[in-house]
Design an enzyme around this catalytic site. Structure first.
Site, PDB file in Angstrom:
ATOM      1  N   THR A 272      -4.310   5.127   2.887  1.00  0.00           N
ATOM      2  CA  THR A 272      -3.124   4.279   3.019  1.00  0.00           C
ATOM      3  C   THR A 272      -2.034   4.945   3.859  1.00  0.00           C
ATOM      4  O   THR A 272      -1.937   6.181   3.902  1.00  0.00           O
ATOM      5  CB  THR A 272      -2.555   3.984   1.614  1.00  0.00           C
ATOM      6  OG1 THR A 272      -1.306   3.325   1.739  1.00  0.00           O
ATOM      7  CG2 THR A 272      -2.335   5.267   0.815  1.00  0.00           C
ATOM      8  N   ASP A 273      -1.181   4.129   4.471  1.00  0.00           N
ATOM      9  CA  ASP A 273      -0.031   4.672   5.213  1.00  0.00           C
ATOM     10  C   ASP A 273       1.030   5.236   4.262  1.00  0.00           C
ATOM     11  O   ASP A 273       1.933   5.958   4.700  1.00  0.00           O
ATOM     12  CB  ASP A 273       0.585   3.601   6.122  1.00  0.00           C
ATOM     13  CG  ASP A 273       1.106   2.374   5.386  1.00  0.00           C
ATOM     14  OD1 ASP A 273       0.928   2.281   4.154  1.00  0.00           O
ATOM     15  OD2 ASP A 273       1.701   1.498   6.055  1.00  0.00           O
ATOM     16  N   GLU A 274       0.926   4.930   2.964  1.00  0.00           N
ATOM     17  CA  GLU A 274       1.955   5.402   2.025  1.00  0.00           C
ATOM     18  C   GLU A 274       1.977   6.921   1.900  1.00  0.00           C
ATOM     19  O   GLU A 274       2.960   7.492   1.442  1.00  0.00           O
ATOM     20  CB  GLU A 274       1.776   4.750   0.648  1.00  0.00           C
ATOM     21  CG  GLU A 274       1.874   3.243   0.727  1.00  0.00           C
ATOM     22  CD  GLU A 274       2.186   2.559  -0.600  1.00  0.00           C
ATOM     23  OE1 GLU A 274       2.539   3.252  -1.557  1.00  0.00           O
ATOM     24  OE2 GLU A 274       2.077   1.329  -0.639  1.00  0.00           O
TER      25      GLU A 274
ATOM     26  N   TYR B 269       1.044   6.804  -6.963  1.00  0.00           N
ATOM     27  CA  TYR B 269      -0.095   6.256  -6.207  1.00  0.00           C
ATOM     28  C   TYR B 269      -0.284   7.003  -4.894  1.00  0.00           C
ATOM     29  O   TYR B 269      -1.377   7.495  -4.584  1.00  0.00           O
ATOM     30  CB  TYR B 269       0.108   4.752  -5.942  1.00  0.00           C
ATOM     31  CG  TYR B 269      -0.791   4.210  -4.852  1.00  0.00           C
ATOM     32  CD1 TYR B 269      -2.163   4.080  -5.061  1.00  0.00           C
ATOM     33  CD2 TYR B 269      -0.271   3.846  -3.595  1.00  0.00           C
ATOM     34  CE1 TYR B 269      -3.000   3.604  -4.055  1.00  0.00           C
ATOM     35  CE2 TYR B 269      -1.094   3.372  -2.591  1.00  0.00           C
ATOM     36  CZ  TYR B 269      -2.463   3.251  -2.824  1.00  0.00           C
ATOM     37  OH  TYR B 269      -3.289   2.792  -1.826  1.00  0.00           O
TER      38      TYR B 269
ATOM     39  N   THR C  39     -13.035  -2.706 -12.818  1.00  0.00           N
ATOM     40  CA  THR C  39     -11.773  -2.635 -13.567  1.00  0.00           C
ATOM     41  C   THR C  39     -11.134  -4.020 -13.492  1.00  0.00           C
ATOM     42  O   THR C  39     -11.713  -4.954 -12.918  1.00  0.00           O
ATOM     43  CB  THR C  39     -10.809  -1.616 -12.924  1.00  0.00           C
ATOM     44  OG1 THR C  39     -10.412  -2.119 -11.631  1.00  0.00           O
ATOM     45  CG2 THR C  39     -11.455  -0.248 -12.769  1.00  0.00           C
TER      46      THR C  39
ATOM     47  N   ASN D  47      -0.125  -2.464   4.785  1.00  0.00           N
ATOM     48  CA  ASN D  47      -0.359  -3.498   3.768  1.00  0.00           C
ATOM     49  C   ASN D  47      -1.303  -4.586   4.259  1.00  0.00           C
ATOM     50  O   ASN D  47      -1.062  -5.194   5.304  1.00  0.00           O
ATOM     51  CB  ASN D  47       0.958  -4.169   3.399  1.00  0.00           C
ATOM     52  CG  ASN D  47       1.848  -3.276   2.575  1.00  0.00           C
ATOM     53  OD1 ASN D  47       2.253  -2.216   3.043  1.00  0.00           O
ATOM     54  ND2 ASN D  47       2.140  -3.683   1.361  1.00  0.00           N
ATOM     55  N   ASN D  48      -2.327  -4.846   3.477  1.00  0.00           N
ATOM     56  CA  ASN D  48      -3.280  -5.913   3.803  1.00  0.00           C
ATOM     57  C   ASN D  48      -2.876  -7.216   3.112  1.00  0.00           C
ATOM     58  O   ASN D  48      -2.292  -7.190   2.028  1.00  0.00           O
ATOM     59  CB  ASN D  48      -4.671  -5.549   3.285  1.00  0.00           C
ATOM     60  CG  ASN D  48      -5.363  -4.481   4.109  1.00  0.00           C
ATOM     61  OD1 ASN D  48      -6.570  -4.511   4.268  1.00  0.00           O
ATOM     62  ND2 ASN D  48      -4.619  -3.514   4.640  1.00  0.00           N
TER      63      ASN D  48
ATOM     64  N   LYS E 174      -3.366   9.409  -3.432  1.00  0.00           N
ATOM     65  CA  LYS E 174      -4.127   9.132  -2.203  1.00  0.00           C
ATOM     66  C   LYS E 174      -3.986  10.301  -1.220  1.00  0.00           C
ATOM     67  O   LYS E 174      -4.950  10.671  -0.537  1.00  0.00           O
ATOM     68  CB  LYS E 174      -3.660   7.822  -1.551  1.00  0.00           C
ATOM     69  CG  LYS E 174      -3.976   6.560  -2.338  1.00  0.00           C
ATOM     70  CD  LYS E 174      -5.471   6.274  -2.499  1.00  0.00           C
ATOM     71  CE  LYS E 174      -6.162   5.860  -1.217  1.00  0.00           C
ATOM     72  NZ  LYS E 174      -7.554   5.410  -1.467  1.00  0.00           N
TER      73      LYS E 174
END
Ligand code: NAD
Ligand code: DAU
Length: 351
Positions: free
Chosen positions: A133-135, A158, A40, A187-188, A162
């Site tokens: 993800t932590d989100e 998002y 993508t 976050n990376n 996830k």
């Protein structure tokens, strides 16, 4: 875990995926690493130039939503394990177009789970690892950290997608006995991150003399982790994590967005020999992100205690290395923001 495995890494041409592919290709010569990626806007084989000719690396272009492509892939390469990173990953895009996130992150993940179930005779002998993800845990107040026991409370399209895919992965463990691992990471930052995300966007706009758009009051907090430390955590969890377990991954490294961007500006002044304080003048406060989560912060004790993982690098050093990398890879940035993405990028970020 026996050597000579055929490990499928989905989304290996993306930001984190490319670091994970490089890590596994270089460290595990006896295993074959198969990178399956739709390419993508966020996936670029430019990210893997240094390993593309390695004996134990293969690339296949394809879509995790396409069952036939996955069946062919599993048959041809006799896939033994999966590390699943392929996803739509940008929160802002999920706000303007949620359906793509449902399709790839939810339907694509379930399609991949079904393919594993269909091809693997003894599910005990194979690992399915979902990189999450932590989100999914929602938003913190001033105090506290996300642990593996924190209840899910996703708040953006998002993070909802996830969270849903995490639930499906756990459901396949409980219902069918699939040997899964899940990690939820903060976050990376580092090289090869698409310049729509905060750090590379700010560096790129700073160089171009454009505004540095800070959402809202700039006091939202994120917990930043060096992407190569995430790759090493994935290695440890994949090889030594326990069946069915979840591990949080984070750097104990919280920053408000404004403090982080100001640090970036200082480093950019130094590296570009600009007068002190000049890049900061590009900072502009803009309309807040809808539903903007206030604070994320990770407790990664379980990963440290059970598996001995620790982050390797201090933030000041990581940030300097990151700025240096983007300043020396302007050609990479130009390549990845051309094509379909160019119009979107121009509309959103060339303020
Ligand atoms: P990214 O957007 O840079 O890369 C995603 C990759 O997935 C791209 O190469 C893209 O081509 C590929 N892809 C997208 N749809 C696909 C499909 N249908 N089939 C096959 N490939 C497809 O994302 P990233 O930031 O590297 O994140 C990777 C994973 O890690 C995601 O699952 C994300 O949710 C998770 N994660 C990211 C962060 C972060 O800070 N970036 C933190 C924690 C977890
Ligand atoms: O926490 C892990 C998550 O981190 C990952 O799961 C996501 O895939 C990844 O994109 C990231 O999500 P964020 O929304 O935290 O990252 P982003 O870089 O988009 O934004 C970081 C913070 O900076 C956030 O508070 C929003 C803010 N921001 C972002 C952009 C792009 C700005 O203030 N201005 C901007 O232009």
């Amino acid at each position: 875990m026996p050597l000579g495995r055929n490990i499928l890494i989905t989304g290996g041409a993306g930001f984190i995926g490319s670091h994970v592919v490089r890590h596994f290709v270089n460290k595990y010569a006896e295993d074959t690493i198969i990178n399956f990626d739709k390419l993508t806007y966020a996936g670029n084989l430019e990210n893997l130039k240094d390993v593309e000719h390695a004996n134990n690396y293969r690339f296949v272009k394809g879509d995790i939503c396409n069952t036939e492509e996955l069946n062919r892939l599993f048959e041809k390469f006799e896939i033994t394990d999966v590390i699943h990173l392929a996803a739509e990953s940008h929160v802002d895009r999920s706000i303007s177009g949620p359906m793509e996130f449902v399709t790839t992150n939810v339907v694509g993940t379930v399609n991949l789970l079904n393919t594993c179930k269909a091809h693997w005779k003894n599910l005990e002998n194979h690992v399915f690892y979902h990189v999450s993800t932590d989100e999914v845990y929602g938003s913190l107040g001033d105090e506290g950290l996300f642990t593996e026991e924190t209840a899910y409370d996703p708040r953006s399209p998002y993070s909802a997608s996830k969270a849903s895919s995490d639930h499906f992965v756990r459901a396949y463990h409980h219902t069918y006995g699939l040997n899964i691992r899940i990690s939820n990471c903060s976050n990376n930052y580092g090289s090869y991150q698409f310049p729509e995300k905060l750090i590379p966007l700010m560096i790129h706009n700073a160089v171009e003399g454009k505004e540095l758009p800070i959402y809202g009051d700039g006091k939202n907090i994120r917990d930043w982790l060096w992407v190569e430390d995430h790759a090493s955590a994935i290695d440890v969890i994949f090889h030594r994590g326990a069946k069915g377990e979840t591990y949080n991954v984070g750097g104990l490294n919280e920053w408000t967005n404004i403090d982080l961007v100001e640090q970036l500006c200082t480093i950019i002044d130094q590296q570009l020999n600009r007068p002190e304080g000049s890049t900061k003048k590009q900072i502009t406060f803009v309309k807040d992100r809808a539903g903007h989560d206030r604070r994320y912060a990770i407790n990664a004790d379980k990963l440290a205690t059970d598996l001995g993982w620790q982050p390797s690098i201090q933030f000041a050093e990581g940030l300097r290395k990151t700025v240096d990398w983007y300043l020396h890879h302007q050609d990479w940035i130009e390549k990845v923001i051309t094509g379909d993405y160019k119009a979107y990028y121009a509309a959103h970020y060339n303020r």
